[in-house]
Scaffold this active site. Structure first.
Site, PDB file in Angstrom:
ATOM      1  CG  HIS A  94      -9.929  -1.985   1.474  1.00  0.00           C
ATOM      2  ND1 HIS A  94     -10.405  -2.549   2.816  1.00  0.00           N
ATOM      3  CD2 HIS A  94      -8.505  -1.916   1.068  1.00  0.00           C
ATOM      4  CE1 HIS A  94      -8.861  -2.766   2.870  1.00  0.00           C
ATOM      5  NE2 HIS A  94      -8.203  -3.130   2.984  1.00  0.00           N
ATOM      6  CE1 TYR A  98      -4.434  -1.469   1.163  1.00  0.00           C
ATOM      7  CE2 TYR A  98      -2.682  -2.746   1.814  1.00  0.00           C
ATOM      8  CZ  TYR A  98      -4.098  -2.589   1.667  1.00  0.00           C
ATOM      9  OH  TYR A  98      -5.289  -3.458   1.156  1.00  0.00           O
ATOM     10  CE1 TYR A 136      -2.306  -6.610   4.249  1.00  0.00           C
ATOM     11  CE2 TYR A 136      -2.738  -6.338   1.629  1.00  0.00           C
ATOM     12  CZ  TYR A 136      -3.033  -5.819   2.911  1.00  0.00           C
ATOM     13  OH  TYR A 136      -4.102  -5.500   2.640  1.00  0.00           O
ATOM     14  CG  HIS A 179      -8.185  -7.284   0.330  1.00  0.00           C
ATOM     15  ND1 HIS A 179      -6.741  -7.910   0.738  1.00  0.00           N
ATOM     16  CD2 HIS A 179      -8.746  -6.360   1.318  1.00  0.00           C
ATOM     17  CE1 HIS A 179      -6.560  -6.653   1.548  1.00  0.00           C
ATOM     18  NE2 HIS A 179      -7.175  -5.825   1.613  1.00  0.00           N
ATOM     19  NE  ARG A 215      -6.391  -9.856   5.192  1.00  0.00           N
ATOM     20  CZ  ARG A 215      -8.136  -8.962   4.611  1.00  0.00           C
ATOM     21  NH1 ARG A 215      -7.720  -7.781   4.824  1.00  0.00           N
ATOM     22  NH2 ARG A 215      -8.650  -9.533   4.467  1.00  0.00           N
TER      23      ARG A 215
END
Lengths: 242, 204
Positions: free
Chosen positions: A162, A108, A147, A160, A157
């Site tokens: 959000h 991110y 990640y 995905h 995770r």
């Protein structure tokens, strides 16, 4: 002429509970007391509206909206599309859908993020769209990577995206996550597992749609979103003063 | 066998996670994709009503201030009318959005809204709510966005007949919903997720 007589009550057994010991952060962030239940009123049956004119030309295109001129984000190119409806299947027009995600390496763009996978200089990780008159939306991005994250010793995770969604009423406000069909990491993840039933989890898994794929360009995933519906009554079903 | 009722299930919630700001307030995280962050301004020079500011923090069960929340508020205008097509009782002040969003200060975790004091709103049965502002809190570790209301401590008479405040069984917890005015239009409203003085959250 029908009128909105209040929103269907939220099924709290369908949503994840506030407290889940496998998702450690929830332990100190979950209220102990039972929430106070009551029916929606005008404060919850209204909500902010968003006009198309707030959108920039590339807001729906995460491959380009942070990229330098002539550059593109790195990763598998995908289209994510779907329809926002209420629980009775009525399309919700004008719904603001905001998305955010990691890059193709699972990183991110955030100062609190320390995963060793590199940033992509051409990928910011945010996008937004507003649904059309039938509730349809579509955006383009790169498929995010999985990640690791600090929870138990080796939690990852699944890939995905959000989603933050506004319907027509503040009672419909929802934040969730979309997963990808076929990803084995979905069934390993304690955040996914906060959702009580497998049936509910499956509604968060987007389907690969080869028919919507753009040949030689991008694959497509379909992700429909259901917001709370409301009782449409022909008559007042509650008398004054009762 | 009876006829089937075909109603869809609501999409289940998932936590907003630690990076909610990338999607909802990207300018706050230094991602310069949009012109401005939505919800960062609720009023303009022509907005009607008493100007107020609301500051506060979100505190966890260990007494620590969260620094990764996103807080949204939704409220009526000074006349008690919402700026929404769903509003059935009149036309709201066009200079007031009614909706605000704050990521909180990255160092202190303190959120802040510059808004106006809302008017009273009628409930479905015609009784008047005391002036209130809806709050919605999401963060890492919050699996379903938390819904609550801020009421105004100085509205003693209105609060005493509010259809929701009067229905709360644990009346000793009602002060968790009351914001205090410092006398200059600045209100303090802290949200306690768990433990002593836990805020009353709503299932609405």
């Amino acid at each position: 002429m029908t009128k909105n007589s209040g929103y269907y009550h939220r099924d709290r057994n369908w949503h994840p509970p506030a407290y889940d010991e496998q998702y450690k952060t929830s332990i100190t962030r979950s209220p102990n007391f039972a929430p106070l239940s009551f029916s929606t009123g005008i404060s919850e049956e209204t909500g902010p509206t968003f006009n198309q004119n707030i959108l920039g030309p590339l807001d729906h295109d995460l491959i380009q909206n942070f990229a330098q001129p002539g550059e593109l984000a790195i990763g598998p190119r995908i289209i994510v599309y779907g329809r926002v409806t209420d629980q009775d299947g009525r399309g919700i027009a004008g719904a603001l859908v905001e998305v955010w995600q990691a890059n193709a390496g699972g990183r991110y763009r955030h100062k609190k993020e320390g995963y060793l996978a590199p940033l992509d200089p051409n990928f910011g990780g945010c996008g937004r769209v507003i649904t059309d008159a039938d509730g349809n939306y579509e955006f383009r991005t790169v498929q995010p990577g999985p990640y690791p994250w600090p929870n138990r010793a080796n939690d990852w995770r699944p890939a995905h995206i959000h989603f933050s969604v506004f319907g027509h009423a503040f009672a419909q406000r929802l934040i969730t996550q979309m997963y990808f069909e076929g990803d084995p990491m979905i069934w390993q993840c304690p955040i996914v597992d906060t959702i009580p039933s497998k049936k509910a989890i499956k509604t968060l898994i987007a389907a690969l749609d080869m028919d919507r794929t753009v040949p030689m360009d991008a694959r497509a995933y379909k992700f429909d979103i259901v917001l709370r519906g409301n009782r449409q009554t022909v008559f007042e079903n509650r008398l004054e003063g009762l | 066998m009876a006829q089937k009722i075909k109603r869809l299930n609501e999409t289940p919630s998932q936590t907003a996670g630690p990076y909610v700001h990338i999607g909802c307030t990207p300018s706050f995280t230094g991602i310069d994709v949009y012109n401005n962050d939505l919800g960062d301004s609720m009023v303009n020079a022509n907005t009607l009503g008493e100007r107020i500011s609301i500051t506060g923090t979100v505190v966890d069960g260990a007494g620590m201030v969260l620094r990764d929340t996103m807080v949204e508020i939704w409220q009526a205008d000074a006349a008690g009318v919402h700026n929404s097509p769903q509003e059935t009782r009149g036309v709201a002040d066009p200079n007031f959005t009614g909706w605000g969003r704050s990521s909180g200060n990255a160092e202190t975790g303190q959120f802040r809204f510059d808004t106006i004091k809302p008017g009273r709103v009628a409930s479905r049965d015609g009784r008047l709510f005391a002036p209130h502002i809806t709050f919605w809190i999401v963060a890492r570790g919050i699996n379903l966005g938390l819904h609550t209301r801020m009421y105004f401590a100085e509205e003693v008479e209105a609060n005493a007949v509010d259809p929701i405040l009067t229905r709360i069984e644990h009346q000793n917890r009602v002060p968790t919903l009351l914001a205090q005015n410092d006398g200059k239009g600045s209100y303090r409203f802290d949200i306690i997720l768990q433990g002593d003085n836990e805020t009353i959250f709503f299932d609405i």
